[in-house]
Design a protein around this motif. Structure first.
Motif, PDB file in Angstrom:
ATOM      1  N   LEU A  79      38.470 -16.133  -7.911  1.00 52.56           N
ATOM      2  CA  LEU A  79      38.427 -15.822  -9.340  1.00 52.56           C
ATOM      3  C   LEU A  79      37.965 -17.033 -10.152  1.00 52.56           C
ATOM      4  O   LEU A  79      37.136 -16.915 -11.050  1.00 52.56           O
ATOM      5  CB  LEU A  79      39.806 -15.355  -9.809  1.00 52.56           C
ATOM      6  CG  LEU A  79      39.933 -14.808 -11.206  1.00 52.56           C
ATOM      7  CD1 LEU A  79      39.127 -13.523 -11.357  1.00 52.56           C
ATOM      8  CD2 LEU A  79      41.394 -14.529 -11.532  1.00 52.56           C
ATOM      9  N   PHE A  80      38.484 -18.207  -9.812  1.00 52.02           N
ATOM     10  CA  PHE A  80      38.092 -19.439 -10.492  1.00 52.02           C
ATOM     11  C   PHE A  80      36.602 -19.725 -10.291  1.00 52.02           C
ATOM     12  O   PHE A  80      35.886 -20.051 -11.246  1.00 52.02           O
ATOM     13  CB  PHE A  80      38.940 -20.615  -9.963  1.00 52.02           C
ATOM     14  CG  PHE A  80      38.574 -21.930 -10.574  1.00 52.02           C
ATOM     15  CD1 PHE A  80      38.976 -22.251 -11.860  1.00 52.02           C
ATOM     16  CD2 PHE A  80      37.823 -22.855  -9.865  1.00 52.02           C
ATOM     17  CE1 PHE A  80      38.635 -23.473 -12.426  1.00 52.02           C
ATOM     18  CE2 PHE A  80      37.470 -24.071 -10.420  1.00 52.02           C
ATOM     19  CZ  PHE A  80      37.886 -24.379 -11.710  1.00 52.02           C
ATOM     20  N   LEU A  81      36.122 -19.590  -9.063  1.00 47.44           N
ATOM     21  CA  LEU A  81      34.697 -19.787  -8.786  1.00 47.44           C
ATOM     22  C   LEU A  81      33.843 -18.772  -9.542  1.00 47.44           C
ATOM     23  O   LEU A  81      32.809 -19.113 -10.116  1.00 47.44           O
ATOM     24  CB  LEU A  81      34.413 -19.638  -7.292  1.00 47.44           C
ATOM     25  CG  LEU A  81      34.576 -20.863  -6.426  1.00 47.44           C
ATOM     26  CD1 LEU A  81      34.470 -20.504  -4.955  1.00 47.44           C
ATOM     27  CD2 LEU A  81      33.534 -21.903  -6.784  1.00 47.44           C
ATOM     28  N   GLY A  84      33.959 -19.612 -13.248  1.00 53.04           N
ATOM     29  CA  GLY A  84      33.305 -20.903 -13.446  1.00 53.04           C
ATOM     30  C   GLY A  84      31.789 -20.804 -13.390  1.00 53.04           C
ATOM     31  O   GLY A  84      31.079 -21.334 -14.257  1.00 53.04           O
ATOM     32  N   LEU A  85      31.292 -20.099 -12.386  1.00 53.15           N
ATOM     33  CA  LEU A  85      29.840 -19.957 -12.276  1.00 53.15           C
ATOM     34  C   LEU A  85      29.287 -18.985 -13.310  1.00 53.15           C
ATOM     35  O   LEU A  85      28.140 -19.125 -13.744  1.00 53.15           O
ATOM     36  CB  LEU A  85      29.453 -19.549 -10.861  1.00 53.15           C
ATOM     37  CG  LEU A  85      29.653 -20.667  -9.836  1.00 53.15           C
ATOM     38  CD1 LEU A  85      29.456 -20.162  -8.423  1.00 53.15           C
ATOM     39  CD2 LEU A  85      28.732 -21.842 -10.114  1.00 53.15           C
ATOM     40  N   ARG A  86      30.089 -18.013 -13.733  1.00 48.75           N
ATOM     41  CA  ARG A  86      29.639 -17.120 -14.820  1.00 48.75           C
ATOM     42  C   ARG A  86      29.579 -17.879 -16.141  1.00 48.75           C
ATOM     43  O   ARG A  86      28.765 -17.554 -17.003  1.00 48.75           O
ATOM     44  CB  ARG A  86      30.552 -15.907 -14.960  1.00 48.75           C
ATOM     45  CG  ARG A  86      30.501 -14.978 -13.783  1.00 48.75           C
ATOM     46  CD  ARG A  86      29.126 -14.392 -13.589  1.00 48.75           C
ATOM     47  NE  ARG A  86      29.091 -13.795 -12.264  1.00 48.75           N
ATOM     48  CZ  ARG A  86      28.503 -12.679 -11.935  1.00 48.75           C
ATOM     49  NH1 ARG A  86      27.814 -12.039 -12.793  1.00 48.75           N
ATOM     50  NH2 ARG A  86      28.559 -12.213 -10.737  1.00 48.75           N
ATOM     51  N   ILE A  87      30.402 -18.887 -16.307  1.00 51.09           N
ATOM     52  CA  ILE A  87      30.298 -19.724 -17.513  1.00 51.09           C
ATOM     53  C   ILE A  87      28.958 -20.462 -17.501  1.00 51.09           C
ATOM     54  O   ILE A  87      28.312 -20.603 -18.536  1.00 51.09           O
ATOM     55  CB  ILE A  87      31.503 -20.689 -17.636  1.00 51.09           C
ATOM     56  CG1 ILE A  87      32.755 -19.878 -18.011  1.00 51.09           C
ATOM     57  CG2 ILE A  87      31.239 -21.782 -18.661  1.00 51.09           C
ATOM     58  CD1 ILE A  87      34.054 -20.660 -17.978  1.00 51.09           C
ATOM     59  N   ALA A  88      28.533 -20.882 -16.316  1.00 50.26           N
ATOM     60  CA  ALA A  88      27.203 -21.516 -16.211  1.00 50.26           C
ATOM     61  C   ALA A  88      26.117 -20.540 -16.641  1.00 50.26           C
ATOM     62  O   ALA A  88      25.181 -20.915 -17.359  1.00 50.26           O
ATOM     63  CB  ALA A  88      26.958 -21.992 -14.788  1.00 50.26           C
ATOM     64  N   SER A  89      26.255 -19.277 -16.245  1.00 55.27           N
ATOM     65  CA  SER A  89      25.246 -18.300 -16.666  1.00 55.27           C
ATOM     66  C   SER A  89      25.396 -17.956 -18.152  1.00 55.27           C
ATOM     67  O   SER A  89      24.414 -17.593 -18.798  1.00 55.27           O
ATOM     68  CB  SER A  89      25.298 -17.040 -15.798  1.00 55.27           C
ATOM     69  OG  SER A  89      26.449 -16.284 -16.036  1.00 55.27           O
ATOM     70  N   LEU A  90      26.600 -18.093 -18.709  1.00 59.72           N
ATOM     71  CA  LEU A  90      26.783 -17.908 -20.151  1.00 59.72           C
ATOM     72  C   LEU A  90      26.026 -18.982 -20.928  1.00 59.72           C
ATOM     73  O   LEU A  90      25.405 -18.694 -21.953  1.00 59.72           O
ATOM     74  CB  LEU A  90      28.261 -17.920 -20.535  1.00 59.72           C
ATOM     75  CG  LEU A  90      28.564 -17.891 -22.038  1.00 59.72           C
ATOM     76  CD1 LEU A  90      28.074 -16.590 -22.676  1.00 59.72           C
ATOM     77  CD2 LEU A  90      30.046 -18.091 -22.296  1.00 59.72           C
ATOM     78  N   VAL A 117      17.525 -10.278 -17.467  1.00 60.78           N
ATOM     79  CA  VAL A 117      16.771 -10.416 -16.220  1.00 60.78           C
ATOM     80  C   VAL A 117      17.075 -11.771 -15.572  1.00 60.78           C
ATOM     81  O   VAL A 117      17.374 -11.852 -14.373  1.00 60.78           O
ATOM     82  CB  VAL A 117      15.252 -10.249 -16.459  1.00 60.78           C
ATOM     83  CG1 VAL A 117      14.454 -10.546 -15.201  1.00 60.78           C
ATOM     84  CG2 VAL A 117      14.946  -8.863 -17.002  1.00 60.78           C
ATOM     85  N   VAL A 118      17.032 -12.819 -16.353  1.00 62.48           N
ATOM     86  CA  VAL A 118      17.304 -14.164 -15.844  1.00 62.48           C
ATOM     87  C   VAL A 118      18.777 -14.295 -15.446  1.00 62.48           C
ATOM     88  O   VAL A 118      19.108 -14.839 -14.383  1.00 62.48           O
ATOM     89  CB  VAL A 118      16.939 -15.232 -16.906  1.00 62.48           C
ATOM     90  CG1 VAL A 118      17.326 -16.621 -16.446  1.00 62.48           C
ATOM     91  CG2 VAL A 118      15.464 -15.157 -17.238  1.00 62.48           C
ATOM     92  N   VAL A 119      19.660 -13.773 -16.267  1.00 60.71           N
ATOM     93  CA  VAL A 119      21.097 -13.873 -16.011  1.00 60.71           C
ATOM     94  C   VAL A 119      21.484 -13.101 -14.743  1.00 60.71           C
ATOM     95  O   VAL A 119      22.261 -13.597 -13.923  1.00 60.71           O
ATOM     96  CB  VAL A 119      21.905 -13.389 -17.234  1.00 60.71           C
ATOM     97  CG1 VAL A 119      23.372 -13.266 -16.921  1.00 60.71           C
ATOM     98  CG2 VAL A 119      21.685 -14.334 -18.407  1.00 60.71           C
ATOM     99  N   ILE A 120      20.935 -11.914 -14.561  1.00 62.01           N
ATOM    100  CA  ILE A 120      21.251 -11.115 -13.373  1.00 62.01           C
ATOM    101  C   ILE A 120      20.822 -11.849 -12.103  1.00 62.01           C
ATOM    102  O   ILE A 120      21.575 -11.912 -11.128  1.00 62.01           O
ATOM    103  CB  ILE A 120      20.590  -9.722 -13.444  1.00 62.01           C
ATOM    104  CG1 ILE A 120      21.262  -8.864 -14.495  1.00 62.01           C
ATOM    105  CG2 ILE A 120      20.630  -9.027 -12.096  1.00 62.01           C
ATOM    106  CD1 ILE A 120      20.501  -7.596 -14.836  1.00 62.01           C
ATOM    107  N   ALA A 121      19.635 -12.408 -12.104  1.00 58.48           N
ATOM    108  CA  ALA A 121      19.145 -13.134 -10.925  1.00 58.48           C
ATOM    109  C   ALA A 121      20.037 -14.335 -10.616  1.00 58.48           C
ATOM    110  O   ALA A 121      20.417 -14.559  -9.454  1.00 58.48           O
ATOM    111  CB  ALA A 121      17.698 -13.578 -11.147  1.00 58.48           C
ATOM    112  N   PHE A 126      24.624 -16.892  -7.452  1.00 64.28           N
ATOM    113  CA  PHE A 126      25.974 -17.474  -7.508  1.00 64.28           C
ATOM    114  C   PHE A 126      26.958 -16.652  -6.673  1.00 64.28           C
ATOM    115  O   PHE A 126      27.727 -17.200  -5.890  1.00 64.28           O
ATOM    116  CB  PHE A 126      26.487 -17.541  -8.946  1.00 64.28           C
ATOM    117  CG  PHE A 126      25.780 -18.534  -9.829  1.00 64.28           C
ATOM    118  CD1 PHE A 126      25.125 -19.642  -9.311  1.00 64.28           C
ATOM    119  CD2 PHE A 126      25.782 -18.366 -11.204  1.00 64.28           C
ATOM    120  CE1 PHE A 126      24.481 -20.550 -10.140  1.00 64.28           C
ATOM    121  CE2 PHE A 126      25.146 -19.268 -12.039  1.00 64.28           C
ATOM    122  CZ  PHE A 126      24.503 -20.363 -11.511  1.00 64.28           C
ATOM    123  N   SER A 127      26.938 -15.331  -6.858  1.00 61.20           N
ATOM    124  CA  SER A 127      27.897 -14.464  -6.166  1.00 61.20           C
ATOM    125  C   SER A 127      27.671 -14.441  -4.664  1.00 61.20           C
ATOM    126  O   SER A 127      28.613 -14.563  -3.883  1.00 61.20           O
ATOM    127  CB  SER A 127      27.818 -13.040  -6.713  1.00 61.20           C
ATOM    128  OG  SER A 127      28.263 -13.006  -8.047  1.00 61.20           O
TER     129      SER A 127
END
Length: 175
Positions: A79-81, A84-90, A117-121, A126-127
């Motif tokens: 969950l933290f990962l 955390g990585l979704r914050i990078a995409s934010l 498009v960029v965020v999904i890629a 990340f996932s």
């Protein structure tokens, strides 16, 4: 039919990610568009991000990458990962939105759609490679493993072992 099954197992992660990613993207765009009418686009974007990340976590964990853990430490680490990585995409999302809307003067909804498009890629990368990575099993074996583990668990004192480079599953029982 075997060819179709083979393709499904080979591209399972991508197919399910595209399907559930579409749902997540739709949540993101709809929430953004609704919020954008009553507040600043940057705040609307953060609210939309939060709503879509919750949807994404549940769908990615359960159906895309079939991530299941027996202990809370592993769940919290995942969950933290994820967040955390979704914050990078934010951050990437906010940067694209700011350039598109504030600097270029484009329509907010258009920029949001292009931005996705960029965020999904980036979120897929990340996932797949950092959050829900599986060192022992591929997508085909993961599903079989959980079914196998369930039946082994419910049929006496048995355990499931994974061994070898091809992740061979064996049922080990003691009577």
């Amino acid at each position: 039919m075997d060819n179709l099954k083979s393709l499904w197992y080979k591209y399972h992660d991508i197919i399910t990610y595209v399907f559930f990613g579409g749902i997540t993207t739709l949540v993101n765009i709809v929430v953004f568009d609704l919020c954008n009418y009553v507040m600043n686009y940057q705040i609307a974007n953060i609210i939309a991000w939060f709503a879509s990340v919750i949807v994404a976590y549940v769908t990615n964990k359960l159906w895309v990458f079939n991530s299941h853990y027996d202990n809370w430490n592993a769940v919290f680490k995942e969950l933290f990962l994820f967040f955390g990585l979704r914050i990078a995409s934010l951050v990437l999302d906010q940067a694209i939105m700011t350039v598109g809307i504030s600097l270029l003067g484009w329509d907010a909804l258009l920029v949001k759609i292009l931005d996705q498009v960029v965020v999904i890629a980036s979120n897929y990368i990340f996932s797949k490679y950092f959050i829900f990575k599986s060192k022992k099993m591929n997508a085909k074996n993961r599903r079989s493993f959980f079914y196998f583990k369930y039946f082994a668990k419910n049929s006496g004192s048995c355990d499931v072992r994974i061994s070898g480079p091809s992740s061979v599953m064996t049922k080990v029982c003691s009577y």
